[in-house]
Design a protein around this motif. Structure first.
Motif, PDB file in Angstrom:
ATOM      1  N   ASN A  61       0.708  -1.030  -0.058  1.00 16.98           N
ATOM      2  CA  ASN A  61      -0.245   0.319   0.113  1.00 16.98           C
ATOM      3  C   ASN A  61       0.899   1.298  -0.464  1.00 16.98           C
ATOM      4  O   ASN A  61       0.280   2.690   0.379  1.00 16.98           O
ATOM      5  N   ASP A  62       1.903   1.396   0.096  1.00 16.99           N
ATOM      6  CA  ASP A  62       3.237   2.343  -0.017  1.00 16.99           C
ATOM      7  C   ASP A  62       3.055   2.350  -1.892  1.00 16.99           C
ATOM      8  O   ASP A  62       3.350   2.320  -2.734  1.00 16.99           O
ATOM      9  N   PRO A  63       2.521   4.411  -2.002  1.00 15.60           N
ATOM     10  CA  PRO A  63       2.239   4.437  -2.893  1.00 15.60           C
ATOM     11  C   PRO A  63       3.206   4.955  -3.555  1.00 15.60           C
ATOM     12  O   PRO A  63       2.906   5.471  -4.686  1.00 15.60           O
ATOM     13  N   ARG A  64       4.041   5.267  -3.634  1.00 10.82           N
ATOM     14  CA  ARG A  64       5.156   5.325  -4.093  1.00 10.82           C
ATOM     15  C   ARG A  64       5.624   3.956  -5.250  1.00 10.82           C
ATOM     16  O   ARG A  64       6.293   3.770  -5.603  1.00 10.82           O
ATOM     17  N   CYS A  65       5.023   2.925  -4.426  1.00  7.85           N
ATOM     18  CA  CYS A  65       5.313   1.653  -4.863  1.00  7.85           C
ATOM     19  C   CYS A  65       3.670   0.507  -5.756  1.00  7.85           C
ATOM     20  O   CYS A  65       3.960   0.155  -6.633  1.00  7.85           O
ATOM     21  N   LEU A  66       2.795   1.901  -6.285  1.00  4.29           N
ATOM     22  CA  LEU A  66       1.724   1.781  -7.058  1.00  4.29           C
ATOM     23  C   LEU A  66       1.626   2.315  -8.123  1.00  4.29           C
ATOM     24  O   LEU A  66       2.156   3.425  -8.625  1.00  4.29           O
ATOM     25  N   GLU A  67       0.526   1.829  -9.512  1.00  5.45           N
ATOM     26  CA  GLU A  67       0.420   1.709 -10.161  1.00  5.45           C
ATOM     27  C   GLU A  67      -0.797   0.991 -10.760  1.00  5.45           C
ATOM     28  O   GLU A  67      -0.770   0.340 -11.202  1.00  5.45           O
ATOM     29  N   GLU A  68      -0.412   1.452 -12.247  1.00  9.27           N
ATOM     30  CA  GLU A  68      -2.074   0.692 -13.617  1.00  9.27           C
ATOM     31  C   GLU A  68      -1.748   0.163 -14.042  1.00  9.27           C
ATOM     32  O   GLU A  68      -0.753   0.118 -15.007  1.00  9.27           O
ATOM     33  N   HIS A  69      -1.459  -1.332 -14.330  1.00  9.77           N
ATOM     34  CA  HIS A  69      -1.789  -2.214 -15.066  1.00  9.77           C
ATOM     35  C   HIS A  69      -2.660  -2.424 -16.116  1.00  9.77           C
ATOM     36  O   HIS A  69      -3.757  -2.517 -15.905  1.00  9.77           O
ATOM     37  N   HIS A  70      -2.638  -1.986 -17.692  1.00  9.58           N
ATOM     38  CA  HIS A  70      -3.942  -2.483 -18.561  1.00  9.58           C
ATOM     39  C   HIS A  70      -3.450  -4.243 -18.697  1.00  9.58           C
ATOM     40  O   HIS A  70      -2.911  -4.416 -19.153  1.00  9.58           O
ATOM     41  N   ILE A  71      -4.820  -4.372 -18.285  1.00  9.92           N
ATOM     42  CA  ILE A  71      -5.162  -5.887 -18.509  1.00  9.92           C
ATOM     43  C   ILE A  71      -4.719  -6.434 -19.470  1.00  9.92           C
ATOM     44  O   ILE A  71      -4.140  -7.438 -19.788  1.00  9.92           O
ATOM     45  N   ALA A  72      -5.425  -5.647 -20.847  1.00 12.31           N
ATOM     46  CA  ALA A  72      -5.116  -6.133 -22.148  1.00 12.31           C
ATOM     47  C   ALA A  72      -4.088  -5.517 -23.301  1.00 12.31           C
ATOM     48  O   ALA A  72      -4.194  -5.282 -24.262  1.00 12.31           O
ATOM     49  N   GLY A  73      -3.034  -5.108 -22.378  1.00 12.27           N
ATOM     50  CA  GLY A  73      -2.391  -4.005 -22.787  1.00 12.27           C
ATOM     51  C   GLY A  73      -2.886  -2.369 -23.110  1.00 12.27           C
ATOM     52  O   GLY A  73      -3.575  -2.081 -23.750  1.00 12.27           O
ATOM     53  N   ARG A  74      -1.768  -1.558 -23.057  1.00 12.91           N
ATOM     54  CA  ARG A  74      -2.452  -0.750 -23.337  1.00 12.91           C
ATOM     55  C   ARG A  74      -2.679  -0.242 -24.585  1.00 12.91           C
ATOM     56  O   ARG A  74      -3.212   1.087 -24.828  1.00 12.91           O
ATOM     57  N   ALA A  75      -1.784  -0.402 -25.343  1.00 11.93           N
ATOM     58  CA  ALA A  75      -2.639   0.111 -26.759  1.00 11.93           C
ATOM     59  C   ALA A  75      -3.729  -0.495 -27.381  1.00 11.93           C
ATOM     60  O   ALA A  75      -4.731  -0.205 -27.793  1.00 11.93           O
ATOM     61  N   LEU A  76      -4.258  -1.482 -26.734  1.00 14.77           N
ATOM     62  CA  LEU A  76      -5.687  -1.986 -27.171  1.00 14.77           C
ATOM     63  C   LEU A  76      -7.193  -1.419 -25.589  1.00 14.77           C
ATOM     64  O   LEU A  76      -8.232  -2.045 -26.893  1.00 14.77           O
ATOM     65  N   ASP A  77      -6.764  -1.498 -24.487  1.00 20.86           N
ATOM     66  CA  ASP A  77      -7.677  -1.074 -23.655  1.00 20.86           C
ATOM     67  C   ASP A  77      -7.108  -0.264 -22.862  1.00 20.86           C
ATOM     68  O   ASP A  77      -6.330  -0.328 -22.105  1.00 20.86           O
TER      69      ASP A  77
END
Length: 164
Positions: free
Chosen positions: A76-92
């Motif tokens: 839960n450290d905000p310095r370690c969190l980011e978003e993961h695009h489930i289908a890949g960034r280019a697709l969804d």
């Protein structure tokens, strides 16, 4: 990509580490999460992405999504969190919040997805990649569930089951 490609990526990374058993100070051992970083004393050090972020980012520039922790490991450290695009960034644009380590694992898993030909309609490709991304995330969660259950058994909170 094939098993050989994944094994090749692993071997290349292990060669850079100079060991077949790299480990971060926090205990993380998954090669997909580890990197070689400069320590303050001028020497190189093997660290996982989460530990590196905690040591180097004073104020988080990361903007986690609606969740305040990694959906897989609960970091839960905000310095370690980011978003993961489930289908890949280019697709969804559909994302889940992950820590840097879990994100590294799922991003590496995406590299092993079979590439669809250009003749495949875009909507079908998006659907297939989305399903594969969900399968990858469930695989990561499966590993965490096994770890948790074994911890419960070892700590005496659950009686041992046959085959464990």
């Amino acid at each position: 990509m094939s098993i050989d490609d994944n094994e090749r990526r692993k071997q290349n990374r292990l060669e850079r580490f100079g060991t077949n058993n790299p480990v971060c100070d926090c205990g993380e051992r998954d090669w997909r999460c580890l990197g070689i970083f400069d320590a303050n004393n001028g020497h190189s050090k093997i660290l996982c992405r989460n530990c590196y972020a905690k040591r180097t980012e004073k104020n988080s520039k990361r903007k986690p999504g609606k969740y305040s922790a990694c959906v897989s490991c609960k970091e839960n450290d905000p310095r370690c969190l980011e978003e993961h695009h489930i289908a890949g960034r280019a697709l969804d644009d559909t994302c889940i919040t992950l820590c840097l380590n879990c994100h590294s694992k799922l991003t590496d898993d995406q590299k092993d997805h079979k590439k669809l030909t250009s003749r495949v309609p875009a909507e079908f490709k998006k659907f297939v990649e989305f399903l594969l991304g969900i399968a990858d995330a469930l695989g990561l969660l499966k590993d965490k569930i096994y770890e948790f259950v074994h911890h419960l058994i070892e700590s005496g909170h659950l009686p041992p089951t046959e085959g464990t």
